[in-house]
Design a protein around this motif. Structure first.
Motif, PDB file in Angstrom:
ATOM      1  N   LYS A 284       1.562 -25.160  -3.219  1.00  0.00           N
ATOM      2  CA  LYS A 284       0.250 -25.053  -3.866  1.00  0.00           C
ATOM      3  C   LYS A 284      -0.879 -25.427  -2.914  1.00  0.00           C
ATOM      4  CE  LYS A 284      -2.511 -24.625  -7.478  1.00  0.00           C
ATOM      5  NZ  LYS A 284      -2.745 -23.301  -8.131  1.00  0.00           N
ATOM      6  N   LEU A 285      -0.653 -26.420  -2.067  1.00  0.00           N
ATOM      7  CA  LEU A 285      -1.693 -26.906  -1.171  1.00  0.00           C
ATOM      8  C   LEU A 285      -1.390 -26.639   0.303  1.00  0.00           C
ATOM      9  CD1 LEU A 285      -2.477 -30.373  -2.813  1.00  0.00           C
ATOM     10  CD2 LEU A 285      -3.679 -28.210  -3.142  1.00  0.00           C
ATOM     11  N   ARG A 286      -0.141 -26.280   0.617  1.00  0.00           N
ATOM     12  CA  ARG A 286       0.221 -26.007   1.996  1.00  0.00           C
ATOM     13  C   ARG A 286       1.437 -25.096   2.034  1.00  0.00           C
ATOM     14  NH1 ARG A 286       4.836 -29.413   3.899  1.00  0.00           N
ATOM     15  NH2 ARG A 286       5.420 -30.692   2.117  1.00  0.00           N
ATOM     16  N   ASN A 287       1.596 -24.404   3.148  1.00  0.00           N
ATOM     17  CA  ASN A 287       2.837 -23.714   3.465  1.00  0.00           C
ATOM     18  C   ASN A 287       3.515 -24.481   4.588  1.00  0.00           C
ATOM     19  OD1 ASN A 287       2.479 -21.670   1.567  1.00  0.00           O
ATOM     20  ND2 ASN A 287       1.269 -20.430   2.981  1.00  0.00           N
ATOM     21  N   ALA A 288       4.826 -24.309   4.711  1.00  0.00           N
ATOM     22  CA  ALA A 288       5.556 -25.040   5.747  1.00  0.00           C
ATOM     23  C   ALA A 288       6.772 -24.233   6.177  1.00  0.00           C
ATOM     24  CB  ALA A 288       5.977 -26.415   5.243  1.00  0.00           C
ATOM     25  N   PHE A 289       7.241 -24.498   7.394  1.00  0.00           N
ATOM     26  CA  PHE A 289       8.445 -23.854   7.897  1.00  0.00           C
ATOM     27  C   PHE A 289       9.032 -24.703   9.025  1.00  0.00           C
ATOM     28  CE2 PHE A 289       4.738 -22.142  10.071  1.00  0.00           C
ATOM     29  CZ  PHE A 289       5.076 -22.213  11.420  1.00  0.00           C
ATOM     30  N   ASP A 290      10.282 -24.434   9.322  1.00  0.00           N
ATOM     31  CA  ASP A 290      10.967 -25.134  10.405  1.00  0.00           C
ATOM     32  C   ASP A 290      11.149 -24.195  11.590  1.00  0.00           C
ATOM     33  OD1 ASP A 290      11.271 -27.456   8.898  1.00  0.00           O
ATOM     34  OD2 ASP A 290      13.208 -26.814   8.084  1.00  0.00           O
ATOM     35  N   VAL A 291      11.178 -24.767  12.778  1.00  0.00           N
ATOM     36  CA  VAL A 291      11.449 -24.017  14.003  1.00  0.00           C
ATOM     37  C   VAL A 291      12.624 -24.682  14.716  1.00  0.00           C
ATOM     38  CG1 VAL A 291      10.570 -23.226  16.229  1.00  0.00           C
ATOM     39  CG2 VAL A 291       9.036 -23.319  14.248  1.00  0.00           C
ATOM     40  N   LYS A 292      13.681 -23.904  14.919  1.00  0.00           N
ATOM     41  CA  LYS A 292      14.832 -24.391  15.673  1.00  0.00           C
ATOM     42  C   LYS A 292      14.625 -24.064  17.140  1.00  0.00           C
ATOM     43  CE  LYS A 292      19.865 -24.069  16.059  1.00  0.00           C
ATOM     44  NZ  LYS A 292      21.095 -23.427  15.530  1.00  0.00           N
ATOM     45  N   MET A 293      14.632 -25.094  17.966  1.00  0.00           N
ATOM     46  CA  MET A 293      14.415 -24.900  19.400  1.00  0.00           C
ATOM     47  C   MET A 293      15.755 -25.005  20.118  1.00  0.00           C
ATOM     48  SD  MET A 293      10.792 -26.914  19.900  1.00  0.00           S
ATOM     49  CE  MET A 293      11.372 -28.485  19.259  1.00  0.00           C
ATOM     50  N   ALA A 294      16.461 -23.880  20.140  1.00  0.00           N
ATOM     51  CA  ALA A 294      17.816 -23.857  20.682  1.00  0.00           C
ATOM     52  C   ALA A 294      17.846 -23.963  22.202  1.00  0.00           C
ATOM     53  CB  ALA A 294      18.527 -22.584  20.236  1.00  0.00           C
ATOM     54  N   LYS A 295      16.748 -23.608  22.849  1.00  0.00           N
ATOM     55  CA  LYS A 295      16.669 -23.652  24.309  1.00  0.00           C
ATOM     56  C   LYS A 295      15.621 -24.659  24.749  1.00  0.00           C
ATOM     57  CE  LYS A 295      18.135 -18.857  24.945  1.00  0.00           C
ATOM     58  NZ  LYS A 295      17.832 -17.537  25.568  1.00  0.00           N
ATOM     59  N   ASN A 296      15.852 -25.291  25.865  1.00  0.00           N
ATOM     60  CA  ASN A 296      14.879 -26.226  26.414  1.00  0.00           C
ATOM     61  C   ASN A 296      13.644 -25.466  26.896  1.00  0.00           C
ATOM     62  OD1 ASN A 296      16.587 -28.364  25.941  1.00  0.00           O
ATOM     63  ND2 ASN A 296      17.326 -28.485  28.051  1.00  0.00           N
ATOM     64  N   GLY A 297      12.497 -26.108  26.750  1.00  0.00           N
ATOM     65  CA  GLY A 297      11.261 -25.494  27.213  1.00  0.00           C
ATOM     66  C   GLY A 297      10.166 -25.583  26.171  1.00  0.00           C
ATOM     67  N   THR A 298       9.035 -24.953  26.486  1.00  0.00           N
ATOM     68  CA  THR A 298       7.852 -24.982  25.618  1.00  0.00           C
ATOM     69  C   THR A 298       7.789 -23.715  24.772  1.00  0.00           C
ATOM     70  OG1 THR A 298       6.652 -26.345  27.214  1.00  0.00           O
ATOM     71  CG2 THR A 298       5.339 -25.163  25.576  1.00  0.00           C
ATOM     72  N   TYR A 299       7.498 -23.895  23.483  1.00  0.00           N
ATOM     73  CA  TYR A 299       7.380 -22.814  22.514  1.00  0.00           C
ATOM     74  C   TYR A 299       5.925 -22.689  22.064  1.00  0.00           C
ATOM     75  CZ  TYR A 299      12.499 -23.162  21.954  1.00  0.00           C
ATOM     76  OH  TYR A 299      13.855 -23.195  22.169  1.00  0.00           O
ATOM     77  N   LYS A 300       5.520 -21.469  21.721  1.00  0.00           N
ATOM     78  CA  LYS A 300       4.181 -21.252  21.162  1.00  0.00           C
ATOM     79  C   LYS A 300       4.303 -20.743  19.742  1.00  0.00           C
ATOM     80  CE  LYS A 300       1.503 -17.944  22.848  1.00  0.00           C
ATOM     81  NZ  LYS A 300       0.510 -17.277  23.745  1.00  0.00           N
ATOM     82  N   ILE A 301       3.589 -21.391  18.835  1.00  0.00           N
ATOM     83  CA  ILE A 301       3.558 -20.995  17.425  1.00  0.00           C
ATOM     84  C   ILE A 301       2.136 -20.555  17.120  1.00  0.00           C
ATOM     85  CG2 ILE A 301       3.964 -21.759  15.059  1.00  0.00           C
ATOM     86  CD1 ILE A 301       5.693 -24.048  16.314  1.00  0.00           C
ATOM     87  N   ALA A 302       1.944 -19.293  16.778  1.00  0.00           N
ATOM     88  CA  ALA A 302       0.584 -18.744  16.656  1.00  0.00           C
ATOM     89  C   ALA A 302       0.429 -17.891  15.409  1.00  0.00           C
ATOM     90  CB  ALA A 302       0.241 -17.918  17.894  1.00  0.00           C
ATOM     91  N   LEU A 303      -0.742 -18.016  14.798  1.00  0.00           N
ATOM     92  CA  LEU A 303      -1.180 -17.127  13.719  1.00  0.00           C
ATOM     93  C   LEU A 303      -2.339 -16.303  14.272  1.00  0.00           C
ATOM     94  CD1 LEU A 303      -1.164 -19.543  10.644  1.00  0.00           C
ATOM     95  CD2 LEU A 303       0.082 -17.388  10.771  1.00  0.00           C
ATOM     96  N   VAL A 304      -2.121 -15.014  14.447  1.00  0.00           N
ATOM     97  CA  VAL A 304      -3.138 -14.141  15.029  1.00  0.00           C
ATOM     98  C   VAL A 304      -3.480 -13.052  14.019  1.00  0.00           C
ATOM     99  CG1 VAL A 304      -3.738 -12.634  16.949  1.00  0.00           C
ATOM    100  CG2 VAL A 304      -2.210 -14.580  17.325  1.00  0.00           C
ATOM    101  N   ASN A 305      -4.761 -12.924  13.701  1.00  0.00           N
ATOM    102  CA  ASN A 305      -5.197 -11.931  12.722  1.00  0.00           C
ATOM    103  C   ASN A 305      -6.464 -11.234  13.185  1.00  0.00           C
ATOM    104  OD1 ASN A 305      -3.401 -12.128  10.212  1.00  0.00           O
ATOM    105  ND2 ASN A 305      -3.887 -14.284  10.594  1.00  0.00           N
TER     106      ASN A 305
END
Length: 273
Positions: free
Chosen positions: A83-104
């Motif tokens: 109702k007030l937020r959305n949420a999700f999990d990210v599994k980082m199976a590999k070492n390193g830096t990940y980018k999470i982006a919302l582009v519209n």
């Protein structure tokens, strides 16, 4: 009902161009995870009046892209629409830096037909079909919005820090998951792949409701679109920038919407010294 929804959407976008009373953000549970077995982060996405407070409405996950350190696109797991937020999990199976982006990308248009004002919001492809041939005083604004964060599993990497060449982007010289209070960091901003010179941007720490003050830190990039700065205190911060600079409103007049508006925000974590 459709017209009412469109008017609400236009009002929200105008507010975003102005004082930005409500902020859109994605917030990871951590930006640096050290785990020998499985590294995970949980990400909240919301629009709120208080930065990082869950107090208004969820942020839609349309346009969500998760990029791994090897360039692979990942799917969010355990997606929750609240109702007030959305949420999700990210599994980082590999070492390193990940980018999470919302582009519209959106198109906002207004016109008159027989003296009656019409307003519309949609995609570039649908614009030509929506505006009638007898439309007068046609005004179109195109917006590009990027909301992102970066997370690292065990060892930082720079693969996801490469620009796409579209819109306003942060290309960190200093990995954004290695920021520490009191230490210098260097960032570079690009607009459509070119240096965003003399671009104002700000850093706002979370926890405004407990401080009672915004504590906004303002900076301006140099001719190369770069800035070297120091963040004084640890915590979660939101970095924001937009182009072009907003014109000062004239008394008694509605602000003119630019033909194109590009907005950027990122959540970064600053660790203690």
């Amino acid at each position: 009902m459709r017209i009412q929804k469109t008017l609400i959407a236009l009002a929200l976008i105008c507010a975003a161009f102005g004082a930005q009373a409500h902020k859109q953000w994605i917030l990871p549970s951590s930006t640096f995870v050290e785990n020998d077995k499985e590294a995970w982060v949980t990400v909240d996405a919301a629009i709120s009046e208080g930065l990082f407070d869950i107090d208004f409405v969820p942020l839609k996950l349309d346009g969500l892209t998760i990029t791994g350190p090897d360039g692979a696109t990942l799917q969010p797991e355990n997606v929750m629409n609240g109702k007030l937020r959305n949420a999700f999990d990210v599994k980082m199976a590999k070492n390193g830096t990940y980018k999470i982006a919302l582009v519209n990308q959106n198109v906002f248009a207004s016109w008159k037909v027989n003296g009656e004002m019409k307003r519309w919001r949609g995609s570039e492809a649908a614009l030509a079909k929506e505006v009638p041939a007898n439309a007068e005083d046609v005004k179109v604004t195109r917006t590009n919005t990027r909301i992102e964060t970066f997370v690292t599993a065990n060892t930082p990497s720079d693969g996801v820090l490469k620009p796409t060449g579209s819109g306003l982007e942060l290309v960190p010289v200093t990995n954004p998951t290695e920021l520490r209070a009191g230490e210098k960091a260097t960032w570079r901003f690009l607009l459509d792949g070119k240096p965003a010179a003399n671009l104002p941007f700000s850093l706002i720490p979370g926890g405004v409701r407990y401080r009672g003050t915004l504590n906004e830190i303002r900076h301006v990039t140099d001719a190369k679109g770069e800035i070297t700065f120091t963040i004084p205190a640890a915590g979660m911060y939101m970095a924001t920038a937009s182009w072009p600079a907003q014109a000062k409103p004239e008394p008694g007049k509605q602000p003119e919407m630019p033909a194109r508006r590009v907005m950027y925000s990122a959540t970064v974590e600053v660790l203690p010294e």
